[in-house]
Structure formats: structure tokens, C-alpha cells
Design an enzyme around this catalytic site. Sequence first.
Site, PDB file in Angstrom:
ATOM      1  N   ASP A 111      17.730  -6.519  15.447  1.00 25.87           N
ATOM      2  CA  ASP A 111      16.441  -7.172  15.149  1.00 25.87           C
ATOM      3  C   ASP A 111      15.818  -7.738  16.420  1.00 25.87           C
ATOM      4  OD1 ASP A 111      16.847  -6.552  12.520  1.00 25.87           O
ATOM      5  OD2 ASP A 111      17.546  -8.550  11.932  1.00 25.87           O
ATOM      6  N   SER A 157      15.433  -3.484   6.484  1.00 25.46           N
ATOM      7  CA  SER A 157      16.146  -3.255   7.749  1.00 25.46           C
ATOM      8  C   SER A 157      15.989  -1.777   8.080  1.00 25.46           C
ATOM      9  CB  SER A 157      17.630  -3.595   7.592  1.00 25.46           C
ATOM     10  OG  SER A 157      17.781  -4.962   7.294  1.00 25.46           O
ATOM     11  N   SER A 187      25.847  -6.777  16.055  1.00 22.92           N
ATOM     12  CA  SER A 187      25.433  -7.236  14.725  1.00 22.92           C
ATOM     13  C   SER A 187      23.999  -6.809  14.433  1.00 22.92           C
ATOM     14  CB  SER A 187      25.529  -8.762  14.639  1.00 22.92           C
ATOM     15  OG  SER A 187      24.498  -9.357  15.430  1.00 22.92           O
ATOM     16  N   LYS A 188      23.606  -6.967  13.186  1.00 22.77           N
ATOM     17  CA  LYS A 188      22.238  -6.653  12.762  1.00 22.77           C
ATOM     18  C   LYS A 188      21.243  -7.505  13.562  1.00 22.77           C
ATOM     19  CE  LYS A 188      19.207  -6.991   8.729  1.00 22.77           C
ATOM     20  NZ  LYS A 188      18.260  -7.912   9.349  1.00 22.77           N
ATOM     21  N   ARG A 189      21.650  -8.747  13.845  1.00 20.47           N
ATOM     22  CA  ARG A 189      20.780  -9.666  14.597  1.00 20.47           C
ATOM     23  C   ARG A 189      20.432  -9.100  15.974  1.00 20.47           C
ATOM     24  NH1 ARG A 189      23.927 -13.684  14.216  1.00 20.47           N
ATOM     25  NH2 ARG A 189      23.366 -14.271  12.096  1.00 20.47           N
TER      26      ARG A 189
END
Length: 505
Positions: A267, A285, A262-264
Site C-alpha cells: 500500500d 486490495s 506485508s500488505k502495508r
Amino acid sequence: MSKPVRVRFAPSPTGPLHIGGVRTALFNYLFAKKNNGVFYLRIEDTDQNRFVTGAEQYIFEALEWLGIAPSETIGKNEKFGPYRQSERKELYKQYADQLINSGWAYYAFDTAEALDAHRKQHEEQGKTFIYNWHNRLKLDTSLVLSKEETEKRIAAGEDFVIRFKTPVDETLHLKDIIRGAIKFETNLLDDKVLFKSDGMPTYHLANIVDDHLMETSHVIRGEEWLPSMPLHSLLYRAFGWEAPEFAHLPLILKPVGNGKLSKRDGDKLGFPVFPLEWKTEEGISSGYRENGFFPEAVINFLALLGWNDGTDQELFSLEELVEKFDLNRVHKAGAKFDPDKNKWFNHQYLQKQSDEDLAKSFAPIVYEKGTSTALSVTHDKLIKIVSLIKERANFVSDFWELSNFFFEAPTTYDEKAAKNWKEETPILMQELISVLENISDFTSLNVETVVKNWMTQNEIGMGKIMQPFRLSLVGALKGPHLFDIVELIGKEETIKRLEKAIESL
């Protein structure tokens, strides 16, 4: 293969394209090219509530940057257009009506409140509410209403949906190219909504109708769509159409722990999960392009997430991937995303670039630093510097840190390295200056020969000269071959830095 290969990538414009979506597009592209087929792109935007401005353009730009643009899409070879589902909405109603008339679908007038009440009732009894064969005759549907009553309610403007009438007591034996034979029990399936009273089809109906009308031969998509396979197969049967072949790709998994990437994760661990940068009011992002990745490296890395050619080869050009790609060699199990391996691929592709091209990419970074030496550096000199440092870099953005001493004298000296500066070092460095002053041919090889001859004649150990010499020029014990540095910064600057080190250290 019985019919020409036509495969599609059909994203929804609901935000930036995730790297998992990029891999789906890539595998479709490779399969099409391998089989002299067509790779087309269709925008699935029937859910207007989730539509995000700019997302469609982002998808096209990302595929273009990666070198896997579709050969048929909006505004390009529109053989089966329109390629935006929202522009095709008029045609879906006739197919929904066809299913009603053939008995494969029915109208459902249940309100949201009524369905919530049914769900709660089931939960209280420890059951899960599924809208299907076991209760559809007890609910508010055209299956229990007369034709006249149904038409009357529709004419009166009552809200309705059209649901698929899933067959009862049947075992579906389906085939997936990657997963082999799969069985589904129809009694466990729900009667999915195909058409809404707002005149828009759901994903399932639009997807099947478009794949048929656009003559899709193979549906290659992510594993998350596997639960939709029985409904889609039944829809093909209901329409009397030949179904395409299906292949469900494995998930791309988190680098650490379980679950889908995921994007998380990006990050948290500091790596991009989108091909290009994506800006929103909440922030930016980062993307692979803006992080300095080569598109070829991204393609190579993604191709090996869930597929290999059966050898130990890791570096493939796009042409080689096309030649070797085979859906039968795609793995069933999820593929763990490895950010370090990602960088390794970029390192390999950086080494393949010409020094000239790398120097062009590096030039803006050098000029941005604005030191007098940086501003006056010639392109030829930049090419030489790049040739000396690129081996240690993963990205062009690493170049400045690896080469800043070529453009500016050190202002500080590494403390650990400074321990090599002994009591006799200033005298030895002063003698070295005298040696350097008498050299007219200041090329790397000549300076090295003269300096080493002087050390040999005077029986001076290598460590006594080389480490303090490097420290004086670089400020640390790092960098390429010492005498290559000497040649590039020149006699005057070399002596100036030695004098400054004598004074400072």
C-alpha cells in the site's frame, strides 16, 4: 528417494493468498514436477473463527491463473479425500485418544482465568510462564488425577484440552533440507494443545495426521513454521510413523527496512502483494492480475526470491524452472522484495508476446478512449502501433500514454520542446508541407528519403526540421521513429497537424 514424492500446499481460508504463500505453493509445485510426484492442495480450516467467505475460491482461482494448479484436491482426483480439514474432523479424535492411551498426551482442565493468574504470577517474578514439564504436575491435569476422576469430569461436561506430553531432558537432532542439522532442547518446549473440547483439533494434530494419511513425503513450508518442527517430529515418533523430510523456505522481506513483506508495504510503495484483487467492505486490495502482470512474469520473479540455479540466467519458463529446481539451492537468508525488478520481469515477458496478442489486449483501452480515430482504427494498424511502442512499456496499460498521438492530434505542446520552435520555423514547416503534398507513396521509408533529400539539397540542418516536425505531430519530443508515425497517421493528418502547429506556436 525411498517413497514417491507427494507434496502439499495447505493454506487456511482466512483471507487473500499472500505472495509469500504463492511462492510456497510454487516451490512445492516445482519440486513435485521435477521428481515426477504429486502436488496436492488441502484446505486447513479447523479454525472456524477465522474463516473468511470467498477465500477458498480465491486460492484456487489464483493458482489456476498462475498455471500451478494442484493435480489433486477438492473435487479433483480425490485419492485421499476429503481435502477440507473441517470435513475430516471425526477422524482426529481417535488419534488424540491414541496419544492419551500411549502416554504421549494428557487432559488439561485449567480455566482461562487460572492460566492468566499463573502468567501474572510468573511476570511478577520476572519469569515467562510455559506450560510444560516443570509445572504440568502442579496444574489441573489428568497427570495428577485418577483415571476415574478424569473420566467423571469429562462426563460432567467440564471443558478440557488435550496437550502433548513433551519428553524431558532430551536434545532433538533434526535435519532440514535447506538449513541442515538443527538442535532443539525439549525442556524449552511447551506442551502444545492438540485437541479442544469443542471437538476440533488444533493445527498441529490435524496437520500431522493429514500429512501421514495423505502420504506426504516432503513438507516444504515457510520459515515461520520452523519452531513447530520439534513438536511435529515428536508427534511422528509418538504415533510410530515415518516422518516426512522438512524444508523451511526463507522469508520474503520488505523492500525497505527489516522484517517480513506485508500488505502495508505494498500500500505504501504502490505494488500488489496478492495475486488477484481482493474486495472487502473496507476497500479493494489490488492484485497482480488486475495490475497487468503476466502470470509467467510473476512465477519467474517469485522463483528467484530465495532460489537460483547457480548461473546468471534470470528468465525461465515454467518448464525450465521445473527442470532446474533443486531444494538444495534454496537460500537460508531472507529474500528482499524488489518492486522495480518485478516490473522488469513483466517488461521482459511483454516483449515476448506477439504484436497480435498485445494489440488484442490494447484494443479495449483504445475503444474506451472513444476518440473518432480510436474508434475507427483497424486491427492491422493497431498491431503496427504496438510494434513501435512496446519496447518502452512495462504493461499493456502503458500503451495509451506511449501512443495517444496516433489517435488524436496534440492539443498542447511541451513547453521545453517548444523552445526549438524558432523565428524561421513556420516558413520551414510551410515548405515541408509543400514537399509532403507532392509525395504519393506515403510509406515511412519513402517519405524519409524525400524529406532528407530536400533538406540536403537546400542545406537545411537536421535539427531545424526534425524537432519541430516531431513536436507538431506528437506535442512533445518523444515517440518512435518519426517517419513511422507519419506513415501511420497518413498524409492528410500529418499536414493538418503541421498547419495547426504553425498557427498555435
